[in-house]
Design a protein around this motif. Sequence first.
Motif, PDB file in Angstrom:
ATOM      1  N   ILE A 106      -9.036  33.841  18.023  1.00  0.00           N
ATOM      2  CA  ILE A 106     -10.262  34.027  18.805  1.00  0.00           C
ATOM      3  C   ILE A 106     -10.298  35.465  19.330  1.00  0.00           C
ATOM      4  O   ILE A 106      -9.319  35.933  19.925  1.00  0.00           O
ATOM      5  CB  ILE A 106     -10.331  33.051  19.993  1.00  0.00           C
ATOM      6  N   HIS A 107     -11.423  36.152  19.098  1.00  0.00           N
ATOM      7  CA  HIS A 107     -11.607  37.521  19.588  1.00  0.00           C
ATOM      8  C   HIS A 107     -12.862  37.580  20.457  1.00  0.00           C
ATOM      9  O   HIS A 107     -13.929  37.107  20.037  1.00  0.00           O
ATOM     10  CB  HIS A 107     -11.767  38.504  18.414  1.00  0.00           C
TER      11      HIS A 107
ATOM     12  N   LEU B 143      -6.774  35.640  21.291  1.00  0.00           N
ATOM     13  CA  LEU B 143      -5.890  34.475  21.316  1.00  0.00           C
ATOM     14  C   LEU B 143      -5.608  34.040  19.886  1.00  0.00           C
ATOM     15  O   LEU B 143      -6.486  34.120  19.029  1.00  0.00           O
ATOM     16  CB  LEU B 143      -6.533  33.311  22.090  1.00  0.00           C
ATOM     17  N   ALA B 144      -4.401  33.604  19.630  1.00  0.00           N
ATOM     18  CA  ALA B 144      -4.042  33.148  18.287  1.00  0.00           C
ATOM     19  C   ALA B 144      -3.272  31.831  18.390  1.00  0.00           C
ATOM     20  O   ALA B 144      -2.326  31.712  19.182  1.00  0.00           O
ATOM     21  CB  ALA B 144      -3.191  34.202  17.577  1.00  0.00           C
TER      22      ALA B 144
ATOM     23  N   PRO C  25      -6.039  23.637  21.231  1.00  0.00           N
ATOM     24  CA  PRO C  25      -4.738  24.084  20.723  1.00  0.00           C
ATOM     25  C   PRO C  25      -3.655  23.071  21.068  1.00  0.00           C
ATOM     26  O   PRO C  25      -3.824  22.251  21.971  1.00  0.00           O
ATOM     27  CB  PRO C  25      -4.509  25.417  21.456  1.00  0.00           C
ATOM     28  N   GLU C  26      -2.544  23.132  20.368  1.00  0.00           N
ATOM     29  CA  GLU C  26      -1.428  22.216  20.631  1.00  0.00           C
ATOM     30  C   GLU C  26      -0.926  22.381  22.067  1.00  0.00           C
ATOM     31  O   GLU C  26      -0.645  23.496  22.514  1.00  0.00           O
ATOM     32  CB  GLU C  26      -0.275  22.481  19.648  1.00  0.00           C
TER      33      GLU C  26
ATOM     34  N   LEU D 243     -20.383  36.586  22.785  1.00  0.00           N
ATOM     35  CA  LEU D 243     -19.652  37.749  22.265  1.00  0.00           C
ATOM     36  C   LEU D 243     -18.241  37.338  21.831  1.00  0.00           C
ATOM     37  O   LEU D 243     -17.237  37.970  22.167  1.00  0.00           O
ATOM     38  CB  LEU D 243     -19.579  38.857  23.324  1.00  0.00           C
ATOM     39  N   CYS D 244     -18.201  36.254  21.093  1.00  0.00           N
ATOM     40  CA  CYS D 244     -16.920  35.666  20.716  1.00  0.00           C
ATOM     41  C   CYS D 244     -16.929  35.309  19.232  1.00  0.00           C
ATOM     42  O   CYS D 244     -17.952  34.859  18.699  1.00  0.00           O
ATOM     43  CB  CYS D 244     -16.670  34.417  21.569  1.00  0.00           C
TER      44      CYS D 244
END
Length: 670
Positions: free
Chosen positions: A14-15, A27-28, A50-51, A83-84
């Motif tokens: 996520i940017h 975020l990754a 996410p986990e 803006l994502c």
Amino acid sequence: MDLNEAVLTCAVNIHWTNAVGVTGRKLAYKTATLRLIRNDLREMFLELTPEKLKPMKFKLKDIMVHKKFMSEGKATFNFKAELCTLYLSNAPPGTLMFFLRTIFIKMNGGNGESGQPDEASLQKKLREHMLSGRPSSFEEISPVTTAEMILARKKAGIGSRATTTTPSPQGAKKRRLEEDRGTGSGSSLPAAKKLYQQSSTSSSSKAESEDTLRLSEEQMEVLRSCTAGKNVFFTGSAGTGKSFLLRKIISALPPDGTVATASTGVAACLIGGTTLHAFAGIGGGDATLPRCLELASRPVNAQTWRKCKRLIIDEISMVDGQYFEKIEAVARHIRRNERPFGGIQLILCGDFLQLPPVIKVDFGASTPQQRFCFQSSAWETCIQCVFELKQVHRQSDPEFVKILNHLRIGHVNDVISSRLVATSKQKIEGNGILATQLCSHTNDANSINETKLENLSGDKVLFRAEDSDAGMTKQLDQQIQAPSQLYLKVNAQVMLLKNINIANGLVNGARGVVVRIEKGLPVVRFKNNQEYACKHEKWIIKTATGGLITRRQVPLKLAWAFSIHKSQGLTLDCVEMSLSKVFEAGQAYVALSRAKSLQSVRILDFDAKQVWANPQVLQFYKNFRRRLIDTSMIPLGPKNKDQKRKPGDAASALAKIKKSLMSKPLVSIS
């Protein structure tokens, strides 16, 4: 697990950017679950969990979806208002396609229950929500219905000339088209024709045309075991949809770490993979085990083995036992893991009662050659689950299916023999289409085709393939039915090598004759009287390292004759065969099972002695069926609660079931 669930698990990056487009926060997540939800105002959201972390929600409004690399398990969501950008990767391609399809249909489905609410409705619901004072609640979006799909197709303008893929430089034109279509909700989501078309178009690949076909319950059982991480072997007679199921399995698994292979080049091409020998990196496996370990330890080969998490092998029946044992030892050695196959999940598919492995007879060997995989010591340690597909899809005639079942186990009685002998008098030609001769030897087939072409009047026209890598032409020739150089003349007998239009009978294996060359393309009249100008089609194969090689060629091949080995995956609607030169167990069965019906085949000089099955394989299947019985859950109790079960009832019932099943033909199909 179902391919048609609107839930997706994959890697997500996520940017967030600022107003001028500079990336700030990132975020990754290696693993995250995405699902579609709707709030009490009927607004749609993408929920990302996410986990071991709390879920995040992104409103599906004013977004752009990029799906160019969807077949590789990748897609991008650009949320303009927020803006994502969400970058999805390592998603199972089949599940990703359905997930994106659901979004498109729900957003293009119109107002009301299926689509986004209109502005007036939204304002009314918002006032009611604010007055109630209760917090927002979310619910999962319901599955796509047929009505929604039809409405979405209409609103998206399916059938128009408008482009339907990832946004291109003609962005302004596309935005105008989308405004004209009225996609609603201010969404700039492009209409994705491929995501929800129900019939194949002239450029559809085999995999795309199969997208709308549903798996049977027995196929779903296999799929569930594969996605659960089990080591699986599934088998079935010719025409039970083994390759179709294998493509579905591949699309349901994450691309990273999934390697699709087959024992032959033709089979590898059918599932979009590479040959097992190219992947293994030990050549033909003729060297000693220490030498094989040395070859596989080369940097490129070792890296390929270490990256592999799931190894798929189609046509496993043509992999000999010693080779299977060597690659199993290679996997443990390279991966430094003593679990079976070094911890790699195995998915094996094939029918040992069809074509056997080709092995070199070593008369000086001290130990007998292990011809089949199941004879190797590695087989039992590696396979956890076994399945047998029983529903035949290629042939619909019960009489023909019954005959094929008997031939498969090498059984021919007088009734079967007389019925097959009678086909020698059948006239199966029509509309100028001659029957394809199936030959037991490839050289015989090539010789017949070349002679017949030369005997036609007129000039030969060359159709040369366009290969993405000129140095790989030889490998492409081995794996792809479409030749690098195809010479044609008017009146040449040809076979179609792609599914072009299933509804019109333009399918892989359809027979036709070239009636003219028009604008540099061969125009073919097929057996069903359909004419088609054969445009260039694309074939894609994978290299051992995961690279892609492509070939563009007209989807035709000379079809006066074909070899039995090269007929893998084909359904022939007009075929003639002589079985006098059959030299392998199962070869006669494979040849005959290519035919669509008894009315479309002519057998010359049929001799029951040419039909036999390998005794070792018959014994394997006998044990295989016993294992299926032992591992199946069989309800033995009475339906009525008030009924009392007598002592010994369960054991007696189980014995009767076993006796009944074992008394049937070894691999019969109900």
